[in-house]
Design a protein around this motif. Structure first.
Motif, PDB file in Angstrom:
ATOM      1  N   GLN A  47      53.357  32.455  43.997  1.00 36.95           N
ATOM      2  CA  GLN A  47      53.446  32.877  45.392  1.00 36.95           C
ATOM      3  C   GLN A  47      54.624  32.153  46.030  1.00 36.95           C
ATOM      4  O   GLN A  47      55.079  31.136  45.512  1.00 36.95           O
ATOM      5  N   ARG A  48      55.120  32.691  47.139  1.00 35.59           N
ATOM      6  CA  ARG A  48      56.323  32.119  47.757  1.00 35.59           C
ATOM      7  C   ARG A  48      56.031  30.998  48.724  1.00 35.59           C
ATOM      8  O   ARG A  48      56.744  30.006  48.763  1.00 35.59           O
ATOM      9  N   TYR A  49      55.004  31.168  49.556  1.00 35.52           N
ATOM     10  CA  TYR A  49      54.726  30.201  50.620  1.00 35.52           C
ATOM     11  C   TYR A  49      53.274  29.760  50.572  1.00 35.52           C
ATOM     12  O   TYR A  49      52.408  30.489  50.111  1.00 35.52           O
ATOM     13  N   HIS A  50      53.043  28.566  51.101  1.00 31.37           N
ATOM     14  CA  HIS A  50      51.684  28.096  51.334  1.00 31.37           C
ATOM     15  C   HIS A  50      51.697  27.365  52.676  1.00 31.37           C
ATOM     16  O   HIS A  50      52.417  26.378  52.835  1.00 31.37           O
ATOM     17  N   LYS A  51      50.951  27.886  53.631  1.00 33.22           N
ATOM     18  CA  LYS A  51      50.910  27.330  54.987  1.00 33.22           C
ATOM     19  C   LYS A  51      52.312  27.219  55.587  1.00 33.22           C
ATOM     20  O   LYS A  51      52.686  26.213  56.177  1.00 33.22           O
ATOM     21  N   ARG A  52      53.118  28.264  55.368  1.00 36.06           N
ATOM     22  CA  ARG A  52      54.491  28.357  55.876  1.00 36.06           C
ATOM     23  C   ARG A  52      55.436  27.305  55.311  1.00 36.06           C
ATOM     24  O   ARG A  52      56.446  26.961  55.915  1.00 36.06           O
ATOM     25  N   HIS A  53      55.113  26.764  54.151  1.00 39.01           N
ATOM     26  CA  HIS A  53      55.969  25.794  53.472  1.00 39.01           C
ATOM     27  C   HIS A  53      56.326  26.336  52.091  1.00 39.01           C
ATOM     28  O   HIS A  53      55.543  27.054  51.476  1.00 39.01           O
ATOM     29  N   VAL A  54      57.502  25.957  51.610  1.00 38.49           N
ATOM     30  CA  VAL A  54      57.963  26.372  50.284  1.00 38.49           C
ATOM     31  C   VAL A  54      57.941  25.137  49.387  1.00 38.49           C
ATOM     32  O   VAL A  54      58.583  24.128  49.689  1.00 38.49           O
ATOM     33  N   PHE A  55      57.196  25.216  48.277  1.00 36.29           N
ATOM     34  CA  PHE A  55      57.082  24.102  47.344  1.00 36.29           C
ATOM     35  C   PHE A  55      57.702  24.470  46.005  1.00 36.29           C
ATOM     36  O   PHE A  55      57.525  25.580  45.512  1.00 36.29           O
ATOM     37  N   VAL A  56      58.436  23.527  45.417  1.00 34.16           N
ATOM     38  CA  VAL A  56      59.007  23.695  44.080  1.00 34.16           C
ATOM     39  C   VAL A  56      58.894  22.358  43.355  1.00 34.16           C
ATOM     40  O   VAL A  56      58.708  21.311  43.975  1.00 34.16           O
ATOM     41  N   PHE A  57      59.015  22.413  42.023  1.00 30.88           N
ATOM     42  CA  PHE A  57      59.044  21.180  41.243  1.00 30.88           C
ATOM     43  C   PHE A  57      60.398  20.507  41.418  1.00 30.88           C
ATOM     44  O   PHE A  57      61.434  21.166  41.478  1.00 30.88           O
ATOM     45  N   TYR A  58      60.392  19.181  41.490  1.00 31.36           N
ATOM     46  CA  TYR A  58      61.610  18.398  41.634  1.00 31.36           C
ATOM     47  C   TYR A  58      62.301  18.316  40.289  1.00 31.36           C
ATOM     48  O   TYR A  58      61.690  17.977  39.286  1.00 31.36           O
ATOM     49  N   VAL A  59      63.586  18.662  40.257  1.00 28.38           N
ATOM     50  CA  VAL A  59      64.357  18.627  39.016  1.00 28.38           C
ATOM     51  C   VAL A  59      65.508  17.650  39.207  1.00 28.38           C
ATOM     52  O   VAL A  59      66.329  17.815  40.106  1.00 28.38           O
ATOM     53  N   GLU A  60      65.540  16.641  38.356  1.00 27.34           N
ATOM     54  CA  GLU A  60      66.619  15.664  38.433  1.00 27.34           C
ATOM     55  C   GLU A  60      67.789  16.156  37.592  1.00 27.34           C
ATOM     56  O   GLU A  60      67.614  16.663  36.497  1.00 27.34           O
ATOM     57  N   THR A  61      68.976  16.020  38.127  1.00 30.76           N
ATOM     58  CA  THR A  61      70.169  16.420  37.397  1.00 30.76           C
ATOM     59  C   THR A  61      70.982  15.173  37.085  1.00 30.76           C
ATOM     60  O   THR A  61      71.055  14.237  37.888  1.00 30.76           O
ATOM     61  N   LYS A  62      71.574  15.167  35.905  1.00 26.91           N
ATOM     62  CA  LYS A  62      72.395  14.022  35.494  1.00 26.91           C
ATOM     63  C   LYS A  62      73.828  14.278  35.912  1.00 26.91           C
ATOM     64  O   LYS A  62      74.380  15.355  35.702  1.00 26.91           O
ATOM     65  N   ARG A  63      74.416  13.295  36.531  1.00 29.10           N
ATOM     66  CA  ARG A  63      75.820  13.397  36.947  1.00 29.10           C
ATOM     67  C   ARG A  63      76.669  12.542  36.037  1.00 29.10           C
ATOM     68  O   ARG A  63      76.273  11.475  35.591  1.00 29.10           O
ATOM     69  N   LYS A  64      77.882  13.004  35.796  1.00 31.55           N
ATOM     70  CA  LYS A  64      78.798  12.246  34.931  1.00 31.55           C
ATOM     71  C   LYS A  64      79.615  11.281  35.722  1.00 31.55           C
ATOM     72  O   LYS A  64      79.871  11.367  36.838  1.00 31.55           O
TER      73      LYS A  64
END
Length: 64
Positions: A47-64
């Motif tokens: 689903q897209r929203y829950h209680k008018r909030h958008v939740f996603v998993f946090y993805v860490e990216t490696k920087r050079k």
């Protein structure tokens, strides 16, 4: 009293509406006054929203 059972491991959760990072579904749900099942469904893309909030998993990216 803590619930028995196998702990579920998942990445941290980001609320894109407020840019807040949460460790668990329960923390995120309590912050917005919703259910952890709704937060989980958002993170998994069911689903897209829950209680008018958008939740996603946090993805860490490696920087050079």
């Amino acid at each position: 009293m803590k619930k028995r059972g196998k702990p579920i491991k998942h990445p941290k959760i980001v609320d894109l509406t407020t840019s807040t990072v949460y460790d668990t579904y329960t923390e995120a749900a309590e912050a917005v006054g919703g259910s952890r099942f709704g937060v989980m469904r958002c993170c998994e893309g069911l689903q897209r929203y829950h209680k008018r909030h958008v939740f996603v998993f946090y993805v860490e990216t490696k920087r050079k």
